[in-house]
Design an enzyme around this catalytic site. Structure first.
Site, PDB file in Angstrom:
ATOM      1  N   GLU A  77       0.792  -1.219   0.000  1.00  0.00           N
ATOM      2  CA  GLU A  77       0.000   0.000   0.000  1.00  0.00           C
ATOM      3  C   GLU A  77       0.835   1.284   0.000  1.00  0.00           C
ATOM      4  OE1 GLU A  77      -4.047  -1.808   1.972  1.00  0.00           O
ATOM      5  OE2 GLU A  77      -2.759  -0.593   3.274  1.00  0.00           O
ATOM      6  N   GLU A 106      -6.091  -7.237  -1.629  1.00  0.00           N
ATOM      7  CA  GLU A 106      -6.621  -7.265  -0.264  1.00  0.00           C
ATOM      8  C   GLU A 106      -8.052  -6.772  -0.308  1.00  0.00           C
ATOM      9  OE1 GLU A 106      -4.735  -5.146   2.897  1.00  0.00           O
ATOM     10  OE2 GLU A 106      -2.691  -5.645   2.253  1.00  0.00           O
TER      11      GLU A 106
END
Length: 406
Positions: A204, A311
């Site tokens: 991320e 995710e």
């Protein structure tokens, strides 16, 4: 400055041929079920030796943690394979963290931590699983980018990680140490191991204060660096998929310093990564369905590469009086999201996250435990659908092999 690059040994046990406590002996060639062929791309699809491959998986961040036992690794990976999953995403990073992880201090590497990662890779290989391995963390857990900034004499803030010469070199040194490693159990170099599906530059990554161009330059440099070290494996960003100016809300206005389309257009990035957390982002699950539709369409049509949901999760408070209703809601949302991924021909979905009962004290609300049967059925059903659509299904082979074992 002269960069230290020290391996903190584990007492020479591996070198001398002894087996460390709790450390499995090398798997034999006969026992190995290592995936055949490297995961590759064919325009907007994943493939293996020219045959289509869809990723159905789970995250499990603690799997490669040095504190995780080998029995826990085996139990967790058995769960994944029993459900027909073919992919597991786990961390291949750890910096600082009180001195016991991959890089406990600047330029020093803990061999025992790498030996544990060796075990995770070999245990996955034995089950025909592939691994997605991020190489840094945007967040503070496991050290993260801020640990590199702290080590640097010239960096000051989180986003200096992307521009500071010292942090960039620290990252390259760590990446080279991982990517060029040879597995101490199997003797297979990581760069030649088909068990690894792809490297992610980070978990991320965002550049909120530096902006889209700075992060793009970093992605281009570091993805090219990995490709030169390891031309066999795919590379992706590991990003959440925030847009740059495609809308007015913070997920789309460029404020996170990421550009889903432009950053994945970089030549040395092979696949488009995006994540989905409506509860954390302050949006409703219906927006999540739109998020899936936009990312699969833009990845396939505007970028022209495979797209995987790396995710996703819906949060549940198991201590709440309406916990059962929350779980029912989660299951319904997962049904919708999995269906859209399948209908849009997305190339993978990796839930956050299947785990073990003993991890209950660490539950962040997204964990899926043994006993969450209805949620698990959703995950298994998606895995079976992806298995059926792949040219190289793994589920049936694993079940036959495990039956012979037992």
């Amino acid at each position: 400055m002269v960069r230290r690059r020290t391996i903190l040994c584990s007492g020479g046990a591996v070198a001398s041929g002894l087996t460390l406590p709790g450390f499995a002996a090398p798997a034999s060639d006969e026992a190995s079920n290592r995936p055949d062929g490297f995961l590759a791309t064919d325009r907007t699809s994943f493939s293996v030796d020219g045959e289509s491959q869809y990723l159905a998986g789970t995250n499990n961040f603690w799997l490669a943690d040095v504190w995780t036992t080998r029995d826990e690794v085996d139990t967790m990976l058995d769960r994944a394979t029993d459900l027909g999953l073919n992919t597991v995403r786990t961390w291949a990073f750890c910096a600082g963290r009180n001195g016991h992880c991959f890089q406990p201090s600047e330029g020093e590497y803990d061999e025992s931590a790498f030996e544990h990662l060796d075990y995770v890779i070999e245990a996955a290989a034995d089950r025909g699983l592939r691994l997605i391995l991020p190489l840094a963390n945007n967040w503070g857990a496991y050290g993260g980018m801020e640990q590199y900034v702290e080590w640097s004499e010239t960096a000051e803030k989180h986003d200096d990680f992307y521009t500071d010469l010292e942090t960039r070199q620290l990252y390259r040194d760590f990446v080279e140490t991982v990517v060029t490693r040879t597995n101490s159990i199997s003797g297979v170099p990581y760069a030649e191991d088909t068990t690894i599906a792809m490297w992610e530059l980070g978990n991320e990554p965002r550049a909120q204060t530096k902006g889209v161009d700075v992060l793009g330059d970093w992605i281009e440099e570091m993805s090219g660096f990995i490709k030169r070290l390891d031309p066999n494996h795919l590379v992706s960003t590991g990003m959440e998929g925030f847009y740059d100016g495609d809308g007015d809300d913070w997920l789309r206005d460029g404020s996170q310093g990421t550009a889903y389309v432009d950053h994945h257009r970089i030549d040395t990035v092979d696949a488009c990564s995006f994540h989905l957390y409506p509860d954390h982002w302050g949006v409703n699950p219906e927006y999540g369905t739109e998020w899936i539709e936009d990312h699969v369409r833009d990845g396939h049509e505007r970028v022209g590469k495979p797209v995987y949901l790396g995710e996703f999760g819906i949060q549940v408070d198991r201590n709440a009086s309406d916990a059962r209703q929350q779980i029912i809601r989660r299951n319904s949302i997962y049904d919708t999201w999995y269906d859209r991924l399948d209908e849009l021909d997305a190339d993978g979905g990796v839930v956050w996250q299947l785990t073990l009962k003993k991890r209950a004290p660490y539950d962040d609300g997204f964990y899926v435990f043994p006993g969450d049967d209805r949620t698990i059925r959703r995950i298994e059903r998606f895995a079976n659908r992806m298995d059926a659509e792949s040219g190289r299904p793994l589920h049936a082979d694993w079940k036959r092999r495990r039956a012979r074992r037992n």
